[in-house]
Design an enzyme around this catalytic site. Structure first.
Site, PDB file in Angstrom:
ATOM      1  N   GLY A 161       0.869  -1.252  -0.121  1.00 29.44           N
ATOM      2  CA  GLY A 161      -0.013   0.008   0.088  1.00 29.44           C
ATOM      3  C   GLY A 161       0.804   1.208   0.096  1.00 29.44           C
ATOM      4  N   ALA A 162       1.856   1.238   0.779  1.00 28.09           N
ATOM      5  CA  ALA A 162       2.813   2.397   1.072  1.00 28.09           C
ATOM      6  C   ALA A 162       3.988   2.083   1.699  1.00 28.09           C
ATOM      7  CB  ALA A 162       2.295   3.381   1.540  1.00 28.09           C
ATOM      8  N   MET A 163       5.004   2.664   1.746  1.00 26.05           N
ATOM      9  CA  MET A 163       6.173   2.267   2.412  1.00 26.05           C
ATOM     10  C   MET A 163       6.864   3.631   3.163  1.00 26.05           C
ATOM     11  SD  MET A 163       8.446  -0.043   3.437  1.00 26.05           S
ATOM     12  CE  MET A 163       9.885   0.315   4.397  1.00 26.05           C
ATOM     13  N   GLU A 164       7.318   3.195   4.475  1.00 24.90           N
ATOM     14  CA  GLU A 164       7.511   4.420   5.334  1.00 24.90           C
ATOM     15  C   GLU A 164       8.947   4.933   5.255  1.00 24.90           C
ATOM     16  OE1 GLU A 164       7.960   0.641   7.891  1.00 24.90           O
ATOM     17  OE2 GLU A 164       6.597   1.328   6.280  1.00 24.90           O
ATOM     18  N   ASN A 165       9.448   4.802   4.132  1.00 25.31           N
ATOM     19  CA  ASN A 165      10.998   5.457   4.147  1.00 25.31           C
ATOM     20  C   ASN A 165      11.118   6.730   4.857  1.00 25.31           C
ATOM     21  OD1 ASN A 165      11.571   3.331   1.869  1.00 25.31           O
ATOM     22  ND2 ASN A 165      10.008   4.526   0.773  1.00 25.31           N
ATOM     23  N   HIS A 200      -1.103   6.469   8.714  1.00 24.52           N
ATOM     24  CA  HIS A 200      -0.450   5.420   9.060  1.00 24.52           C
ATOM     25  C   HIS A 200       1.319   5.443   8.740  1.00 24.52           C
ATOM     26  CE1 HIS A 200      -0.076   0.590   8.890  1.00 24.52           C
ATOM     27  NE2 HIS A 200       1.152   1.151   8.122  1.00 24.52           N
ATOM     28  N   GLU A 201       1.374   5.982   7.467  1.00 23.23           N
ATOM     29  CA  GLU A 201       2.973   5.967   6.928  1.00 23.23           C
ATOM     30  C   GLU A 201       3.524   6.982   8.019  1.00 23.23           C
ATOM     31  OE1 GLU A 201       4.072   3.635   5.163  1.00 23.23           O
ATOM     32  OE2 GLU A 201       2.256   2.934   5.076  1.00 23.23           O
ATOM     33  N   GLU A 203       4.351  -2.223  12.496  1.00 19.78           N
ATOM     34  CA  GLU A 203       2.860  -2.101  11.743  1.00 19.78           C
ATOM     35  C   GLU A 203       1.772  -1.999  12.741  1.00 19.78           C
ATOM     36  OE1 GLU A 203       3.044  -1.618   8.802  1.00 19.78           O
ATOM     37  OE2 GLU A 203       5.174  -2.059   8.525  1.00 19.78           O
TER      38      GLU A 203
END
Length: 836
Positions: free
Chosen positions: A262-266, A296-297, A319
């Site tokens: 869905g997305a990535m928290e870089n 969320h991210e 998570e």
């Protein structure tokens, strides 16, 4: 072969005891063509100790390893063993490792993904490294507890913009330089390069930006104010909750193509799947979901980036917290009022389902043996169950003490790593409650508790409540009591809510018997709920008369669970939906109930002989919703009904007329999403052909159009079309993960069971082979989307079990197959229980 050596927990612990990693200098050259890029990495690290030399290794997975030097001395590139380069006889003290390599671009979203937009021919790149793909982009000691500072330079084609974890600057020689990062884990490093369309601003002195492909620019611009307003609101709310300020120098959000997650928290550069840039009409619930993902991210900037798990057995520390904070912060800080309803409808069942399969695991498992196992734990347990457990923790502990514990945790471990034990110690410092015992009951156990109300007699006409509890966890729940509304026979009026701790010390007095007694009203715990007989009768008659959508969510989930457990006839669920969904106002509930009724009940739990009637029921239900929304006051509800009316159509005439007219009578007009949806259903029904599909693709040559055409072509009920789709899936290796998924979604259709029968036994060996060749992302898609879910019979179950026992599928495929086969076995049990 796509497989690589995986890092084990023991190896990571050994290396963490041996090394301190200080700094990476990474130079990437993205101008070398379509297949590869250059990667030059310098790592400064220290070997601990004061005496003997020791051995370790660095991970790198190149197309070509040019040269390696350690402390200025050349090492032999031929020493590379799969993805590990050995470093031998390392003396205690400081060292510098330099690795010059040629790396391959990815087409599967792992490592450095390369995508050429079919709309305009522009190319975009981005790095996705979690959990263990840093080695596909740069040489690394690739484990989360060897944090370091990163300096990145990128040479990119003229006209491109390069985004990274820190602010980037473009120099005259065509290079981009990113600001030095604080200490972060290797899996959190990213770069995104291409001719991005960007919208930038500042907030609290920090640069904010949102970015997408140029072909999506009008759609991003249309929503830019909403996205940035949400970003600012969440940012401000987190600064109200957390003592530690945002720890990075900028906040960019890039919507990237063909993203697997869905997305990535870089840190500083969150990447999202670019389906969140809406090309077509969406419901407000879908906008709410996007808001939640943004929240969320951003939560991950603290939970995961500032303080990072030590090893992958604590995925939940990333998570579960981000999931909980995402929903809670969306509810608190944005215009959206129903995120917890959406969580209850979509996310919580994901957790319940996962927790009842053989592949379940604790939220915080005792040990995750290697990175391959870790990758399988990004699932409904780590997200939905973990967030549910945290919601119950906040209910039990109180938000004030919960936040105090979190802030202690951040202060103790900022820019470092932490474990479950560390987190519990931080919580314990903020409360007198026994958080360690709570964690043992909630985080170290598996399975779903079941709560069943038993009403007893009290004095006179009063009743008492005793809850039968199957399971071991303690619960703090709200008991909702509802009576008939004397002015409206359809409605129920809340009498009040009672708080109850389970296990009970004594029966709970209720007063007179309510028409409906609902355990877990408000959905604050994680458990399956049952009804007493009178309450169940009330539910069937008056479900839509409950005033609160979250209350209705708890009821619908209880009915769903009862169907899955074989206790409620699927036809009763379908009848309840037919009776009450036409009156539902919450979009998430309408979507969730229709989806379960179609994909589970009609397609799996009812046998082929009962499926047409079930689809007819759903079609009639959707017609009612469409009629109800003719005044234009509920466009989201109407759109939801139109989508499901398309998906359940048994005859093509109405859909063909809509497609020809370019609109549904009374609206909406057909945008690309609806046009491809209709064409897919017409393909399933044999009412379109390649000529029409090609014409639609010519009108919409976008990436989404390419996927729509692949889905339609695979759905055609023609032997040659099926053979071509099969070869594309399992023989050729050219499809991106997205095109693989679209083709798989079109291939298997319940209406085409006879045509597809020969492919069912072929699926299992073909899936094993393609998963081994193409890696975890395609393996997961092959297990989830390419599985013959329509083939609910004992032969399919036997073939699948034989595959698990004898064929040696890679871990990503094994996990998906085990889950799908468990769902298949459950469907067989439901059919047997109810004569379906």
């Amino acid at each position: 072969m796509a497989s690589m050596s995986v890092l084990t927990r023991d190896e990571a612990q050994t290396r963490a005891r041996l090394l301190d990693v200080h700094h990476y200098t990474i130079a990437l050259d993205l101008t070398g063509g379509d297949e590869t890029f250059d990667s030059l990495t310098t790592i400064r690290f220290t070997v601990r100790g004061d005496s003997s030399a020791t051995d370790t290794f660095v991970e790198v997975k190149p197309a070509q390893l040019r040269n390696v030097t350690l402390d200025g001395q050349p090492l032999d590139p031929q020493d590379l063993d799969d993805n590990r380069f050995p470093l031998k006889n390392l003396a205690p003290g400081d060292h510098e490792l330099r690795v010059d390599a040629v790396m391959a671009y990815s087409r599967t979203g792992e490592g450095m993904h390369r995508f050429t937009d079919p709309s305009d021919g522009e190319t975009y790149l981005y790095a996705q490294l979690a959990p263990d793909d840093a080695e596909r982009v740069f040489a690394a000691f690739d484990q989360p507890d060897l944090k370091a500072r990163f300096d990145l330079t990128v040479r990119a084609p003229e006209g491109w913009t390069v985004l990274a974890n820190g602010v980037t600057e473009h120099t005259d020689d065509g290079r981009w330089t990113a600001a030095t990062t604080p200490p972060i884990s290797t899996y959190l490093v990213t770069v995104a390069a291409g001719p991005w369309h960007s919208v930038t601003t500042e907030h609290r002195g920090l640069p904010f930006g949102i970015h997408c492909r140029r072909s999506l620019a009008p759609h991003l611009d249309a929503d830019a104010d909403e996205i940035l307003d949400l970003t600012r609101a969440c940012f401000d709310r987190y600064h109200e909750k957390f003592d530690e300020p945002y720890p990075f120098d900028s906040y960019d959000q890039a919507f990237v193509p063909e993203f697997n997650w869905g997305a990535m928290e870089n840190p500083g550069l969150v990447t999202f799947r670019d389906e969140f840039v809406y090309r077509s009409a969406v419901t407000d619930t879908e906008r709410q979901t996007r808001a939640m993902v943004i929240a969320h991210e951003m939560a991950h900037m603290w939970f995961g980036d500032l303080v990072t798990l030590r090893w992958w057995d604590d995925i939940w520390l990333n998570e579960s917290f981000a999931e909980y904070m995402g929903y809670q912060t969306t509810a608190e800080a944005t215009r959206f009022t129903g995120p917890w309803t959406e969580f209850g409808v979509t996310r919580k069942p994901w957790g319940y389902d996962a927790d009842q399969r053989p592949t379940t695991h604790p939220v915080a498992p005792e040990a995750v043996e290697d990175t391959a196992a870790a990758q399988q734990n990004f699932d409904g347990i780590s997200y939905a169950k973990g967030a549910s457990a945290l919601r119950q923790l906040v209910t039990w502990l109180g938000e004030k003490d919960f936040l105090a514990g979190i802030n202690t945790h951040f202060a103790r471990h900022r820019f470092g790593n932490a474990t479950l034990a560390d987190f519990l110690d931080s919580l314990a410092a903020a409360t007198d409650r026994d958080v360690h015992a709570w964690a043992d009951a909630w985080l170290r156990t598996t399975g779903v508790d079941t709560l069943t109300p038993v009403l007893g007699a009290g004095p006179g006409v009063t009743r008492t409540l005793t809850v039968e509890h199957t399971g071991t966890r303690p619960h703090r729940v709200t008991v909702g009591l509802y009576d008939p509304d004397l002015t409206d026979e359809r409605r129920l009026t809340p009498r009040g809510r009672l708080e109850l701790d389970i296990p009970q010390s004594e029966p709970l007095p209720l007063g007179k018997r309510p028409a409906l007694l609902l355990l877990n009203d408000g959905d604050l715990t994680y458990a399956k709920i049952r009804f007493d007989p009178e309450s169940f009768a009330t539910v069937r008659d008056r479900l839509s008369g409950l005033p609160d959508p979250l209350t209705r969510t708890v009821v619908w989930n209880a009915l769903r669970d009862a169907v899955r457990d074989g206790e409620l006839d699927p036809a009763v669920y379908l009848g309840t939906a037919r009776a009450h969904l036409p009156y539902e106002t919450d979009l998430a509930l309408v979507q969730g109930v229709l989806a379960f009724a179609h994909t589970h009940i009609a397609d799996r739990y009812l046998g082929p002989g009962r499926r047409p009637a079930a689809l007819a029921t759903l079609t009639d239900l959707c017609r009612d919703l469409i009629r109800r929304t003719e005044d234009g006051d509920h466009p989201g509800l109407r759109l939801t009904a139109v989508r499901h009316r398309i998906d359940t159509a048994a005859h093509p005439d109405t859909l063909a007329a809509w497609l020809s007219d370019g609109t549904v009578p009374g609206g909406p007009e057909l945008d690309p999403e609806l046009r491809w949806r209709i064409l897919t259903r017409l393909a399933v029904l044999g009412a379109t052909d390649e000529t029409a599909i090609a014409a639609e693709l010519a009108a919409d040559p976008s990436a989404t159009g390419q996927e729509g055409a692949a889905r339609c072509r695979a759905a055609l009920p023609d032997p040659d079309a099926k053979a071509r789709a099969w070869d594309a899936l399992f023989t050729g290796d050219d499809l991106s993960t997205y095109l693989f998924t679209a083709t798989a979604q079109g291939f298997w259709q319940p209406e085409q069971a006879d045509l597809l029968r020969e492919y069912v036994p072929r699926y299992f060996p073909a899936a094993v082979a393609v998963a081994a060749r193409r890696g975890p992302a395609v393996a997961a898609a092959a297990g989830r989307f390419a599985f013959p879910a329509h083939a609910v019979d004992t032969d399919t179950l036997r073939l699948g079990e034989d595959c698990l026992d004898d064929a040696g599928p890679v871990p990503a495929l094994r996990r998906r197959l085990a889950d799908e086969l468990d769902d298949l076995a459950r469907a067989l049990r439901v059919r047997e229980a109810h004569g379906s």
